[in-house]
Design a protein around this motif. Sequence first.
Motif, short mmCIF file in Angstrom:
data_model
loop_
_atom_site.label_atom_id
_atom_site.label_comp_id
_atom_site.label_asym_id
_atom_site.label_seq_id
_atom_site.Cartn_x
_atom_site.Cartn_y
_atom_site.Cartn_z
N PRO A 97 63.26 35.71 43.85
CA PRO A 97 62.85 35.35 45.21
C PRO A 97 62.59 36.58 46.09
O PRO A 97 63.38 37.51 46.12
N GLY A 98 61.44 36.56 46.75
CA GLY A 98 61.08 37.64 47.67
C GLY A 98 60.45 38.86 47.03
O GLY A 98 59.97 39.75 47.72
N LYS A 99 60.45 38.93 45.71
CA LYS A 99 59.86 40.09 45.02
C LYS A 99 58.35 39.93 44.92
O LYS A 99 57.84 38.82 44.84
N ARG A 100 57.65 41.05 44.90
CA ARG A 100 56.19 41.05 44.86
C ARG A 100 55.68 41.65 43.55
O ARG A 100 56.43 42.34 42.85
N LEU A 101 54.41 41.40 43.26
CA LEU A 101 53.79 41.98 42.08
C LEU A 101 53.70 43.49 42.23
O LEU A 101 53.41 44.00 43.31
N ARG A 102 53.92 44.21 41.13
CA ARG A 102 53.72 45.65 41.12
C ARG A 102 52.21 45.93 41.08
O ARG A 102 51.42 45.06 40.72
N PRO A 103 51.78 47.12 41.45
CA PRO A 103 50.34 47.43 41.47
C PRO A 103 49.63 47.13 40.15
O PRO A 103 48.52 46.58 40.16
N LEU A 104 50.23 47.48 39.02
CA LEU A 104 49.59 47.19 37.73
C LEU A 104 49.48 45.69 37.50
O LEU A 104 48.48 45.20 36.96
N GLN A 105 50.49 44.93 37.92
CA GLN A 105 50.43 43.47 37.78
C GLN A 105 49.33 42.89 38.66
O GLN A 105 48.63 41.96 38.24
N GLU A 106 49.15 43.44 39.85
CA GLU A 106 48.06 43.01 40.73
C GLU A 106 46.71 43.27 40.05
O GLU A 106 45.81 42.44 40.09
N LYS A 107 46.59 44.43 39.41
CA LYS A 107 45.35 44.78 38.71
C LYS A 107 45.07 43.80 37.58
O LYS A 107 43.94 43.31 37.44
N ARG A 108 46.09 43.49 36.78
CA ARG A 108 45.92 42.54 35.67
C ARG A 108 45.56 41.15 36.20
O ARG A 108 44.72 40.46 35.62
N LYS A 109 46.16 40.76 37.31
CA LYS A 109 45.86 39.46 37.94
C LYS A 109 44.37 39.41 38.31
O LYS A 109 43.68 38.45 38.00
N ARG A 110 43.88 40.46 38.95
CA ARG A 110 42.46 40.52 39.33
C ARG A 110 41.55 40.49 38.10
O ARG A 110 40.51 39.82 38.11
N GLN A 111 41.94 41.21 37.04
CA GLN A 111 41.13 41.22 35.82
C GLN A 111 41.02 39.83 35.21
O GLN A 111 39.94 39.39 34.82
N LEU A 112 42.15 39.14 35.12
CA LEU A 112 42.16 37.79 34.52
C LEU A 112 41.39 36.80 35.39
O LEU A 112 40.64 35.97 34.88
N GLU A 113 41.54 36.91 36.71
CA GLU A 113 40.82 36.03 37.61
C GLU A 113 39.31 36.29 37.54
O GLU A 113 38.51 35.35 37.61
N ALA A 114 38.91 37.54 37.36
CA ALA A 114 37.50 37.87 37.23
C ALA A 114 36.89 37.25 35.97
O ALA A 114 35.68 36.97 35.93
N LEU A 115 37.73 37.00 34.98
CA LEU A 115 37.29 36.34 33.75
C LEU A 115 37.30 34.82 33.89
O LEU A 115 36.94 34.11 32.95
N GLY A 116 37.76 34.33 35.04
CA GLY A 116 37.75 32.89 35.29
C GLY A 116 39.06 32.17 35.04
O GLY A 116 39.09 30.94 35.09
N PHE A 117 40.13 32.91 34.78
CA PHE A 117 41.43 32.28 34.52
C PHE A 117 42.23 32.11 35.80
O PHE A 117 42.11 32.91 36.73
N LEU A 118 43.05 31.08 35.83
CA LEU A 118 43.99 30.89 36.93
C LEU A 118 45.20 31.78 36.69
O LEU A 118 45.71 31.85 35.56
N VAL A 119 45.66 32.46 37.73
CA VAL A 119 46.83 33.33 37.64
C VAL A 119 47.70 33.06 38.87
O VAL A 119 47.21 33.09 39.99
N PHE A 120 48.99 32.79 38.64
CA PHE A 120 49.91 32.49 39.72
C PHE A 120 51.14 33.38 39.63
O PHE A 120 51.51 33.83 38.56
N CYS A 121 51.77 33.59 40.77
CA CYS A 121 53.05 34.28 40.84
C CYS A 121 54.04 33.30 41.46
O CYS A 121 53.81 32.78 42.56
N ILE A 122 55.13 33.05 40.75
CA ILE A 122 56.15 32.11 41.21
C ILE A 122 57.43 32.88 41.50
O ILE A 122 57.92 33.61 40.64
N ASP A 123 57.97 32.70 42.72
CA ASP A 123 59.26 33.32 43.05
C ASP A 123 60.26 32.29 43.58
O ASP A 123 61.28 32.65 44.15
#
Length: 93
Positions: free
Chosen positions: A52-78
């Motif tokens: 709870p309350g933790k955020r994605l690290r910069p590399l995780q944000e990058k991977r999220k953007r890469q996967l979303e650019a390919l059309g995949f859904l990406v979520f972060c649950i805390d």
Amino acid sequence: MREKAIEQKLTKAVKTMGGLALKLNVPGFDGIPDRLVLLPGGKLAFIELKAPGKRLRPLQEKRKRQLEALGFLVFCIDSTLQIGGILDEIQAS
């Protein structure tokens, strides 16, 4: 609540829906989300779990953007409160 407890509730909820929540470990590709959720009807999404309350690290944000650019859904649950809504969103996609 710890990340592990949230992860356990997610996997249980996915199983109840008849799906799989596969743990991802991709050597040489750091920052990939924790789980690949596969639901009936060919629905899928990547999910990163955080305490709870933790955020994605910069590399995780990058991977999220890469996967979303390919059309995949990406979520972060805390929070366990997010699980139902996110699974509904995946199923509706």
